[in-house]
Scaffold this active site. Structure first.
Site, PDB file in Angstrom:
ATOM      1  N   LEU A  35      -3.836   4.344  -0.727  1.00 51.12           N
ATOM      2  CA  LEU A  35      -4.179   3.871  -2.064  1.00 51.12           C
ATOM      3  C   LEU A  35      -3.122   2.869  -2.490  1.00 51.12           C
ATOM      4  O   LEU A  35      -1.942   3.029  -2.170  1.00 51.12           O
ATOM      5  CB  LEU A  35      -4.204   5.030  -3.075  1.00 51.12           C
ATOM      6  CG  LEU A  35      -5.459   5.898  -3.142  1.00 51.12           C
ATOM      7  CD1 LEU A  35      -5.241   7.041  -4.128  1.00 51.12           C
ATOM      8  CD2 LEU A  35      -6.674   5.084  -3.565  1.00 51.12           C
ATOM      9  N   ASP A  36      -3.531   1.857  -3.219  1.00 51.98           N
ATOM     10  CA  ASP A  36      -2.560   0.926  -3.773  1.00 51.98           C
ATOM     11  C   ASP A  36      -1.618   1.668  -4.717  1.00 51.98           C
ATOM     12  O   ASP A  36      -2.007   2.662  -5.328  1.00 51.98           O
ATOM     13  CB  ASP A  36      -3.270  -0.180  -4.573  1.00 51.98           C
ATOM     14  CG  ASP A  36      -4.166  -1.039  -3.694  1.00 51.98           C
ATOM     15  OD1 ASP A  36      -4.046  -0.939  -2.471  1.00 51.98           O
ATOM     16  OD2 ASP A  36      -4.963  -1.809  -4.245  1.00 51.98           O
ATOM     17  N   PRO A  37      -0.376   1.180  -4.888  1.00 52.20           N
ATOM     18  CA  PRO A  37       0.530   1.813  -5.841  1.00 52.20           C
ATOM     19  C   PRO A  37      -0.072   1.918  -7.237  1.00 52.20           C
ATOM     20  O   PRO A  37       0.138   2.902  -7.944  1.00 52.20           O
ATOM     21  CB  PRO A  37       1.749   0.882  -5.830  1.00 52.20           C
ATOM     22  CG  PRO A  37       1.733   0.288  -4.466  1.00 52.20           C
ATOM     23  CD  PRO A  37       0.271   0.094  -4.143  1.00 52.20           C
TER      24      PRO A  37
ATOM     25  N   LEU B  38       0.837  -1.192   0.000  1.00 53.16           N
ATOM     26  CA  LEU B  38       0.000   0.000   0.000  1.00 53.16           C
ATOM     27  C   LEU B  38       0.871   1.240   0.000  1.00 53.16           C
ATOM     28  O   LEU B  38       1.844   1.320   0.740  1.00 53.16           O
ATOM     29  CB  LEU B  38      -0.909   0.020   1.233  1.00 53.16           C
ATOM     30  CG  LEU B  38      -1.964  -1.071   1.318  1.00 53.16           C
ATOM     31  CD1 LEU B  38      -2.694  -0.957   2.640  1.00 53.16           C
ATOM     32  CD2 LEU B  38      -2.947  -0.966   0.173  1.00 53.16           C
TER      33      LEU B  38
ATOM     34  N   ALA C 185      -3.144   2.353  -8.003  1.00 53.19           N
ATOM     35  CA  ALA C 185      -4.261   3.288  -8.051  1.00 53.19           C
ATOM     36  C   ALA C 185      -3.800   4.733  -8.167  1.00 53.19           C
ATOM     37  O   ALA C 185      -2.701   5.108  -7.773  1.00 53.19           O
ATOM     38  CB  ALA C 185      -5.119   3.130  -6.800  1.00 53.19           C
TER      39      ALA C 185
END
Length: 374
Positions: free
Chosen positions: A93-95, A41, A97
């Site tokens: 946020l996920d990388p 994350l 995203a």
């Protein structure tokens, strides 16, 4: 940009950032990134922004002559490193995203709070404001690529299995969406950092340790879910290059069989030409806090008799912070592009206007939501 009204300084407040897809070019705190099994994350690199905000008169009080006196060692330390402006992040946020990332700013006159590596950071009154961004309504736009399932449920993971996809149509997707709308139960993936009996789930899967009990499903609410675009094979997305080895697949099966003896991981690849591209489609959704977008895509693909994973993900709303200008009749607030701060930290954008404000400070003044001190 029009002149902003200057509130009493220094100030505390909230504003939104637009995070680009992928890690930023600025260094991230290594302690916030875990292995792919734990689903890495991205956490805002607050350490990189600390000097920027600590030297700004927006947030740091003006230095007094007595602060530099020999008896004020703590104050001299703060002066040397640029102050004690605290930055906290309302969620992650996920990388993969991009989109809205909520941030809180607060200046604390006391010594810095020593915080261990946590997902959400904050100090004093700012900390209380951060909790609303964990449970608030969020909106997303995501692209699903069919025919392939990964351990992380997105394109950054390793392929777990392949499945047929040619039978899936736009109409079939639209019909299946109803079962994923409203209050639903979601089961987190076994390749996640959630813990069971003190051990991360991904460790069970990676080491082949049987799960002591089923992974507990969670209640979430999907307020709306619709297909925005059927891409079919008219796209450039590809399945990941990485894949689980046979030993890793057996370990994963062994872990799952701790609660389901019949569980297997079997490839059922579609018969297709080497250059044939699997179908993809774009979804938009409005969901409650705690909803796994990747799990919605994964479970939807399963319900269609296929497999799928996320290849793009944009968060367009986090509470009242939105991409774009927002709606005049609401309290929506536009977010600031991350590049504005990146340029400031790198030194490529330092020119001040006639009032002495740099570009990033003008942007903050335009979009910050002030937290009144009480």
């Amino acid at each position: 940009m029009p002149k902003a009204t200057i509130p009493p300084l220094p100030m505390s407040g909230l504003f939104g950032l637009i995070k680009p897809s992928g890690p930023t070019s600025m260094s991230l705190r290594e302690s916030t990134t875990v292995s792919i099994y734990a689903k890495s994350l991205l956490i805002l690199p607050v350490n990189s922004l600390q000097p920027l905000f600590s030297k700004s008169r927006l947030f740091a009080p003006q230095t007094k002559p007595e602060d530099a006196q020999p008896g004020n060692k703590a104050k001299r330390r703060r002066m040397k490193r640029g102050g004690d402006v605290k930055l906290g992040q309302g969620g992650t946020l996920d990388p993969l995203a991009d989109g809205v990332l909520g941030t809180v700013i607060h200046f604390d006159q006391l010594d810095p709070l020593i915080a261990h590596d946590t997902v959400v950071l904050g100090v004093g009154k700012g900390t209380k404001k951060l909790t609303q961004f964990l449970d608030c309504t969020k909106e997303y736009r995501t692209t699903c690529l069919l025919g392939c399932e990964t351990d992380s449920y997105d394109s950054e993971g390793a392929i777990v299995r392949n499945a047929p996809w040619k039978h899936v149509t736009k109409e079939a997707v639209e019909e299946a969406l109803a079962q994923f709308t409203g209050e639903i139960k979601q089961t987190p993936p076994i390749f996640s950092a959630l813990k069971m009996d003190g051990r991360p789930l991904y460790e069970y899967a990676r080491k082949g340790i049987p799960l002591p009990r089923p992974i507990e499903a969670r209640s979430v609410t999907v307020h709306s879910l619709k297909i925005e675009e059927w891409l079919g094979s008219s796209h450039t997305y590809k399945w990941p290059q990485k894949s689980l080895s046979e030993d890793e697949k057996k370990a994963m099966e062994k872990a799952i069989q701790g609660v389901d003896e019949s569980a297997t991981i079997q490839d059922q690849p579609e018969e297709s030409k080497d250059d044939e591209v699997a179908s993809a489609f774009v979804l938009s959704m409005k969901v409650s806090g705690g909803t796994y977008v990747r799990s919605v895509v994964h479970d939807l693909a399963h319900s269609l008799g296929s497999a799928g994973h996320v290849v793009t993900l944009t968060r367009s709303r986090q509470g009242r912070f939105v991409l774009g200008e927002g709606e005049p009749e609401t309290e929506d607030r536009r977010c600031i592009p991350w590049e504005v701060f990146e340029k400031a930290v790198s030194g490529s954008s330092t020119e001040a206007d006639e009032d002495g404000w740099c570009e990033w400070e003008r942007e903050v003044l335009q979009h910050i939501e002030i937290i009144e001190e009480k």
